[in-house]
Design a protein around this motif. Structure first.
Motif, PDB file in Angstrom:
ATOM      1  N   ILE A   7     -12.917   7.132  -0.001  1.00  0.00           N
ATOM      2  CA  ILE A   7     -12.659   6.639   1.354  1.00  0.00           C
ATOM      3  C   ILE A   7     -13.443   7.471   2.351  1.00  0.00           C
ATOM      4  O   ILE A   7     -14.220   6.966   3.155  1.00  0.00           O
ATOM      5  N   THR A  60      -9.611  -2.881   2.447  1.00  0.00           N
ATOM      6  CA  THR A  60     -10.473  -1.708   2.584  1.00  0.00           C
ATOM      7  C   THR A  60     -11.689  -1.996   3.463  1.00  0.00           C
ATOM      8  O   THR A  60     -12.122  -1.136   4.230  1.00  0.00           O
ATOM      9  N   LEU A  77      -2.093  -0.696  -4.201  1.00  0.00           N
ATOM     10  CA  LEU A  77      -3.180   0.188  -3.790  1.00  0.00           C
ATOM     11  C   LEU A  77      -2.551   1.461  -3.248  1.00  0.00           C
ATOM     12  O   LEU A  77      -1.518   1.408  -2.576  1.00  0.00           O
ATOM     13  N   CYS A  91       0.837   5.369   0.567  1.00  0.00           N
ATOM     14  CA  CYS A  91       0.040   6.454   1.147  1.00  0.00           C
ATOM     15  C   CYS A  91       0.972   7.476   1.797  1.00  0.00           C
ATOM     16  O   CYS A  91       2.188   7.283   1.840  1.00  0.00           O
ATOM     17  N   VAL A 116      -3.380   5.805  -1.851  1.00  0.00           N
ATOM     18  CA  VAL A 116      -4.344   6.790  -1.364  1.00  0.00           C
ATOM     19  C   VAL A 116      -4.032   8.127  -2.022  1.00  0.00           C
ATOM     20  O   VAL A 116      -2.887   8.573  -2.046  1.00  0.00           O
ATOM     21  N   TRP A 155      -9.224   5.754  -2.520  1.00  0.00           N
ATOM     22  CA  TRP A 155      -8.430   4.574  -2.844  1.00  0.00           C
ATOM     23  C   TRP A 155      -8.190   4.578  -4.353  1.00  0.00           C
ATOM     24  O   TRP A 155      -9.098   4.889  -5.121  1.00  0.00           O
ATOM     25  N   VAL A 182       0.839  -1.194   0.000  1.00  0.00           N
ATOM     26  CA  VAL A 182       0.000   0.000   0.000  1.00  0.00           C
ATOM     27  C   VAL A 182       0.875   1.245   0.000  1.00  0.00           C
ATOM     28  O   VAL A 182       1.836   1.342   0.769  1.00  0.00           O
TER      29      VAL A 182
END
Length: 321
Positions: free
Chosen positions: A181, A315, A164, A123, A166, A299, A121
């Motif tokens: 989100i 998620t 994935l 982010c 953000v 997302w 992930v």
């Protein structure tokens, strides 16, 4: 053991062990992976596309490997990369090893079992700390996190280095899927001393120009030199772009709050960050009656991803609202 071998078979076994030894001690194992892709596709261009590398980058790795082994591996023609006899021999020795390595990588990325899958992930550190960190004990997955700015994360996603990410806004130019989100507001926050000294406590149509001039003369903290949040705030309240330059630019909102708590200045922050800082007594909200632009968290994943199951699992487990 090798003394009992005869002829070419003995040579191949010894060379194979030598190749594996070199693979484990070479400066860059990726050179061998790149070599196998160029060999199999016969083209620097196709190999670079499959490896998500630049064509010059692939060429440099092949040249570096040739220098390391001391042999020419390919004959370069206008349209094809033709393997030399040594190139064919090297491929025959390492192809199985590279194939096994890639299978192991894939297996590791997807977890040791279906009951505990894995995902990478991307982010910001703010998002991780605010929405993920405390929920980690509840998530039965292998999770790897990469922190970076938007441009870096988009590149990671395109190269499948993350599955994935953000984002705080939708963008174009990529075949990416966006899903909401949460939503927040962007508000203006001040250091405590600046708030106490400010000549304005409210903003309305009668003093908007004076406030705009006052704001332009203050010291600003920002998340990015492009000033996206400050610009959104300015356009929403003054219908114009800000004519300011941030003195301090930080990679995270938490760093901005920390710096403001010991300093003097202004920042536009998402309320999910700002409200916590206000409750802690380290900064003050300014002009709470003003118009507040929206701030989204999204997302993002590639539409062609093979990680739909893992993405849905994560998620849903986070259940951010």
């Amino acid at each position: 053991m090798f003394g009992k071998c005869r002829g070419a078979i003995c040579i191949i076994k010894i060379t194979y062990i030598s190749v594996l030894y070199n693979l484990s001690n070479m400066v860059n194992l990726e050179w061998y992976r790149t070599f196998t892709y160029v060999y199999e596709y016969g083209s620097l261009t196709t190999a670079s596309q499959k490896l998500y590398m630049s064509q010059p980058g692939v060429g440099k790795q092949i040249t570096a490997l040739e220098a390391e082994v001391g042999k020419q591996l390919f004959e370069r023609t206008a349209r094809r990369m033709l393997p030399t006899e040594y190139g064919k021999f090297l491929y025959s020795q390492i192809a199985g090893f590279i194939e096994g390595l890639e299978k192991s990588e894939q297996k590791f990325r997807r977890g040791s079992s279906k009951n505990c899958p894995s995902i990478v992930v991307g982010c910001s550190y703010d998002f991780f700390h605010q929405f993920i960190l405390k929920k980690l004990p509840e998530i039965n997955m292998f999770l790897t996190f990469k922190f970076g700015d938007m441009e870096e994360l988009i590149t990671y996603l395109e190269k499948d280095k993350i599955h994935l990410m953000v984002s705080d806004r939708e963008y174009t130019g990529y075949d990416h899927n966006f899903s909401l989100i949460a939503e927040s507001k962007l508000s203006l926050y001040a250091s405590k001393k600046l708030y106490d000294d400010a000549p304005f406590k409210k903003m309305d149509n009668t003093n908007a120009k004076e406030i705009q001039q006052w704001l332009s003369n203050q010291l600003w903290y920002a998340y990015d030199n492009d000033l996206p949040y400050i610009t959104d705030f300015w356009k929403t309240n003054f219908n114009s772009r800000p004519q300011i330059m941030a003195k301090y630019v930080f990679p995270s909102f938490r760093d901005i709050v920390s710096a403001m708590s010991a300093g003097h200045g202004l920042a536009v922050l998402p309320d999910y960050i700002g409200k916590n800082a206000v409750e802690s007594g380290v900064i003050k909200p300014m002009f709470m009656d003003n118009k507040k632009p929206n701030c989204k968290l999204l997302w993002v994943n590639k539409r062609t991803t093979n990680y739909h199951y893992e993405i849905n699992l994560l998620t849903n487990a986070l259940n951010i609202k």
